[in-house]
Write a protein that holds these residues in place. Structure first.
Motif, PDB file in Angstrom:
ATOM      1  N   ASP A   1       0.796  -1.220   0.000  1.00 45.09           N
ATOM      2  CA  ASP A   1       0.000   0.000   0.000  1.00 45.09           C
ATOM      3  C   ASP A   1       0.830   1.273   0.000  1.00 45.09           C
ATOM      4  O   ASP A   1       0.277   2.370  -0.001  1.00 45.09           O
ATOM      5  CB  ASP A   1      -0.945   0.004   1.217  1.00 45.09           C
ATOM      6  N   GLY A   2       2.134   1.141   0.015  1.00 45.10           N
ATOM      7  CA  GLY A   2       2.992   2.319  -0.017  1.00 45.10           C
ATOM      8  C   GLY A   2       2.809   3.110  -1.301  1.00 45.10           C
ATOM      9  O   GLY A   2       2.696   2.538  -2.379  1.00 45.10           O
ATOM     10  N   ARG A   3       2.779   4.418  -1.184  1.00 49.03           N
ATOM     11  CA  ARG A   3       2.592   5.302  -2.333  1.00 49.03           C
ATOM     12  C   ARG A   3       3.721   6.322  -2.392  1.00 49.03           C
ATOM     13  O   ARG A   3       4.312   6.680  -1.376  1.00 49.03           O
ATOM     14  CB  ARG A   3       1.247   6.036  -2.236  1.00 49.03           C
ATOM     15  N   THR A   4       3.989   6.810  -3.602  1.00 50.04           N
ATOM     16  CA  THR A   4       5.032   7.811  -3.772  1.00 50.04           C
ATOM     17  C   THR A   4       4.713   9.057  -2.970  1.00 50.04           C
ATOM     18  O   THR A   4       3.570   9.519  -2.933  1.00 50.04           O
ATOM     19  CB  THR A   4       5.174   8.196  -5.255  1.00 50.04           C
ATOM     20  N   CYS A   5       5.748   9.596  -2.332  1.00 43.52           N
ATOM     21  CA  CYS A   5       5.626  10.874  -1.630  1.00 43.52           C
ATOM     22  C   CYS A   5       6.904  11.675  -1.861  1.00 43.52           C
ATOM     23  O   CYS A   5       7.869  11.170  -2.450  1.00 43.52           O
ATOM     24  CB  CYS A   5       5.374  10.663  -0.138  1.00 43.52           C
ATOM     25  N   GLU A   6       6.906  12.913  -1.387  1.00 44.14           N
ATOM     26  CA  GLU A   6       8.098  13.738  -1.517  1.00 44.14           C
ATOM     27  C   GLU A   6       9.263  13.058  -0.788  1.00 44.14           C
ATOM     28  O   GLU A   6       9.089  12.526   0.309  1.00 44.14           O
ATOM     29  CB  GLU A   6       7.854  15.130  -0.928  1.00 44.14           C
ATOM     30  N   ILE A   7      10.424  13.074  -1.408  1.00 45.61           N
ATOM     31  CA  ILE A   7      11.591  12.445  -0.797  1.00 45.61           C
ATOM     32  C   ILE A   7      11.906  13.133   0.533  1.00 45.61           C
ATOM     33  O   ILE A   7      11.965  14.360   0.626  1.00 45.61           O
ATOM     34  CB  ILE A   7      12.789  12.489  -1.754  1.00 45.61           C
ATOM     35  N   GLY A   8      12.089  12.291   1.557  1.00 47.12           N
ATOM     36  CA  GLY A   8      12.324  12.798   2.902  1.00 47.12           C
ATOM     37  C   GLY A   8      11.100  12.716   3.786  1.00 47.12           C
ATOM     38  O   GLY A   8      11.201  12.828   5.013  1.00 47.12           O
ATOM     39  N   ARG A   9       9.923  12.514   3.189  1.00 49.93           N
ATOM     40  CA  ARG A   9       8.693  12.422   3.976  1.00 49.93           C
ATOM     41  C   ARG A   9       8.236  10.973   4.171  1.00 49.93           C
ATOM     42  O   ARG A   9       7.247  10.724   4.845  1.00 49.93           O
ATOM     43  CB  ARG A   9       7.570  13.203   3.295  1.00 49.93           C
ATOM     44  N   GLY A  10       8.933  10.044   3.537  1.00 52.14           N
ATOM     45  CA  GLY A  10       8.516   8.650   3.587  1.00 52.14           C
ATOM     46  C   GLY A  10       9.385   7.799   4.489  1.00 52.14           C
ATOM     47  O   GLY A  10       9.965   8.280   5.463  1.00 52.14           O
TER      48      GLY A  10
ATOM     49  N   GLU B   1      11.081  19.846  -4.271  1.00 54.57           N
ATOM     50  CA  GLU B   1      11.360  19.530  -2.867  1.00 54.57           C
ATOM     51  C   GLU B   1      12.220  18.268  -2.770  1.00 54.57           C
ATOM     52  O   GLU B   1      13.177  18.207  -1.977  1.00 54.57           O
ATOM     53  CB  GLU B   1      10.051  19.338  -2.109  1.00 54.57           C
ATOM     54  N   SER B   2      11.899  17.267  -3.571  1.00 55.20           N
ATOM     55  CA  SER B   2      12.629  16.001  -3.530  1.00 55.20           C
ATOM     56  C   SER B   2      14.085  16.178  -3.946  1.00 55.20           C
ATOM     57  O   SER B   2      14.998  15.655  -3.290  1.00 55.20           O
ATOM     58  CB  SER B   2      11.931  14.971  -4.430  1.00 55.20           C
ATOM     59  N   MET B   3      14.307  16.909  -5.025  1.00 56.01           N
ATOM     60  CA  MET B   3      15.689  17.130  -5.472  1.00 56.01           C
ATOM     61  C   MET B   3      16.461  17.958  -4.448  1.00 56.01           C
ATOM     62  O   MET B   3      17.654  17.714  -4.206  1.00 56.01           O
ATOM     63  CB  MET B   3      15.695  17.822  -6.829  1.00 56.01           C
ATOM     64  N   GLY B   4      15.778  18.927  -3.853  1.00 59.93           N
ATOM     65  CA  GLY B   4      16.438  19.722  -2.821  1.00 59.93           C
ATOM     66  C   GLY B   4      16.832  18.887  -1.622  1.00 59.93           C
ATOM     67  O   GLY B   4      17.919  19.052  -1.055  1.00 59.93           O
ATOM     68  N   TYR B   5      15.968  17.962  -1.239  1.00 62.06           N
ATOM     69  CA  TYR B   5      16.264  17.087  -0.111  1.00 62.06           C
ATOM     70  C   TYR B   5      17.476  16.214  -0.412  1.00 62.06           C
ATOM     71  O   TYR B   5      18.378  16.068   0.420  1.00 62.06           O
ATOM     72  CB  TYR B   5      15.054  16.221   0.209  1.00 62.06           C
ATOM     73  N   ILE B   6      17.502  15.631  -1.622  1.00 57.98           N
ATOM     74  CA  ILE B   6      18.629  14.774  -2.003  1.00 57.98           C
ATOM     75  C   ILE B   6      19.938  15.549  -1.927  1.00 57.98           C
ATOM     76  O   ILE B   6      20.937  15.074  -1.363  1.00 57.98           O
ATOM     77  CB  ILE B   6      18.427  14.217  -3.425  1.00 57.98           C
ATOM     78  N   ARG B   7      19.944  16.742  -2.483  1.00 62.56           N
ATOM     79  CA  ARG B   7      21.179  17.542  -2.487  1.00 62.56           C
ATOM     80  C   ARG B   7      21.563  17.955  -1.067  1.00 62.56           C
ATOM     81  O   ARG B   7      22.749  18.026  -0.729  1.00 62.56           O
ATOM     82  CB  ARG B   7      21.008  18.753  -3.401  1.00 62.56           C
TER      83      ARG B   7
END
Length: 283
Positions: A224-233, A270-276
Motif C-alpha cells: 500500500d505504499g505510495r510515492t511521496c516527496e523524498i524525505g517524507r517517507g 522539494e525532492s531534489m532539494g532534499y537529495i542535495r
C-alpha cells in the motif's frame, strides 16, 4: 488543471530556494569533511519523464532543466514508440537545446520479438545509450542478441509487489547474471521498499549489474505504499546515498515522481532539494 502560471511560480520559488542554499553551502570556507565527501559523488542526476506525464515535451524539458539535472529518460508520453524519424530527430534536438542528455527510453514493455525490435530501433534513432525495459522472460536471449548488435544497454525495471515478471531487482538479476554485462538493472528504490527489501542492500548485492536507478520515496514499506516527496517517507536516504558514494556508482540517479500528476513540480523540486541537502551533509 490548476493555473499553469501559478504552478510555475511555485515551482520556480522552490527551485530558487534549493539553489540558494546549495550556493551558500558551496561558498563556505574552509572546506569541511562533509563537503569533501559530497565532492566525491560520481553519479549524475536525471528525470524519468513519467513524472511529467500530463505535460508536453517542452514543459517537461523546461522544468527538468530548472531542477538542475543533466539527464532525461523519455516515456512514450513524450516520444512515442512509433514516432517517425522526423519526430525522433525533433525530440533529440529539443533535448539538446535545453542542455539535457536523452540517455534512455522507458519504461518500455516488450512482449514479442517485434516489440524488442521496435524498442532497439527507437533507442538507436534517438541516440539513447540505454533502454529501461520490461521484457518477457522468454525474450531475454533475444534481447541479449540485440544488446550485442546495437551496443545499447538494457536495464530491467522492478515494479514491486503484484508484479509477476520482475517484482524485485533480484528476480531480474538471477535471470541475467550470466548474460552480456550490458544486460542489467534499473533499480526502482520505491518499489524495492514496497516489497519489503532494503534499497541499499539490493544495490550492494547486485551492484555489478546496476545500470540505472529510479529514486523516490514511499509512504509505507508494503503493497500500500505510495510515492511521496523524498524525505517524507520511510526510505533512509542518508544511508542509501552514502552507499552510492562509497560504491562509486557513476550512472544516473533519475527522479521518478508518481504523485500529483496534475501538479508535480513542487514535490519534484522539494525532492531534489532534499537529495542535495543529504549529500551535502554526508560524513
Amino acid at each position: 488543471m490548476k493555473n499553469k502560471a501559478l504552478i510555475l511560480f511555485r515551482s520556480l520559488a522552490i527551485v530558487a530556494i534549493v539553489l540558494f542554499v546549495s550556493a551558500c553551502n558551496a561558498n563556505q570556507k574552509p572546506e569541511t569533511n562533509d563537503q569533501r565527501k559530497a565532492s566525491e559523488v560520481k553519479f549524475k542526476f536525471g528525470v524519468a519523464s513519467y513524472s511529467l506525464r500530463k505535460f508536453d515535451i517542452d514543459q517537461t524539458l523546461a522544468f527538468s532543466k530548472q531542477l538542475d539535472v543533466d539527464y532525461i529518460a523519455f516515456k512514450s508520453f513524450h516520444l512515442k514508440l512509433d514516432a517517425t524519424d522526423a519526430e525522433i530527430a525533433e525530440a533529440v534536438r529539443k533535448s539538446k537545446e535545453y542542455g539535457l542528455n536523452l540517455y534512455a527510453g522507458g519504461v518500455i514493455y516488450m512482449k514479442s520479438e517485434a516489440e524488442v525490435d521496435q524498442a532497439f530501433e527507437y533507442a538507436r534513432k534517438a541516440g539513447m545509450e540505454m533502454i529501461v525495459g520490461v521484457p518477457s522472460h522468454e525474450l531475454l536471449p533475444y534481447v541479449e542478441e540485440k544488446v550485442k548488435a546495437y551496443d545499447i544497454k538494457l536495464a530491467i525495471h522492478n515494479h514491486g509487489p503484484g508484479d509477476k515478471l520482475y517484482p524485485s531487482a533480484e528476480s531480474a538479476y538471477v535471470l541475467i547474471k550470466d548474460m552480456d554485462p550490458r544486460m542489467g538493472l534499473c533499480i526502482d528504490i520505491g518499489h524495492t521498499k514496497r516489497i519489503g527489501r532494503s534499497p541499499s542492500q539490493d544495490v550492494k548485492d547486485f551492484f555489478d549489474r546496476v545500470l540505472d536507478i529510479h529514486i523516490k520515496d514511499v509512504t509505507k514499506a508494503d503493497h500500500d505504499g505510495r510515492t511521496c516527496e523524498i524525505g517524507r517517507g520511510v526510505i533512509d536516504f542518508n544511508t542509501f546515498l552514502n552507499d552510492l558514494v562509497e560504491l562509486g556508482y557513476d550512472g544516473v540517479v533519475a527522479l521518478e515522481f508518481e504523485k500529483d500528476g496534475d501538479d508535480p513540480f513542487p514535490g519534484m523540486a522539494e525532492s531534489m532539494g532534499y537529495i542535495r541537502g543529504v549529500l551535502s551533509t554526508l560524513k
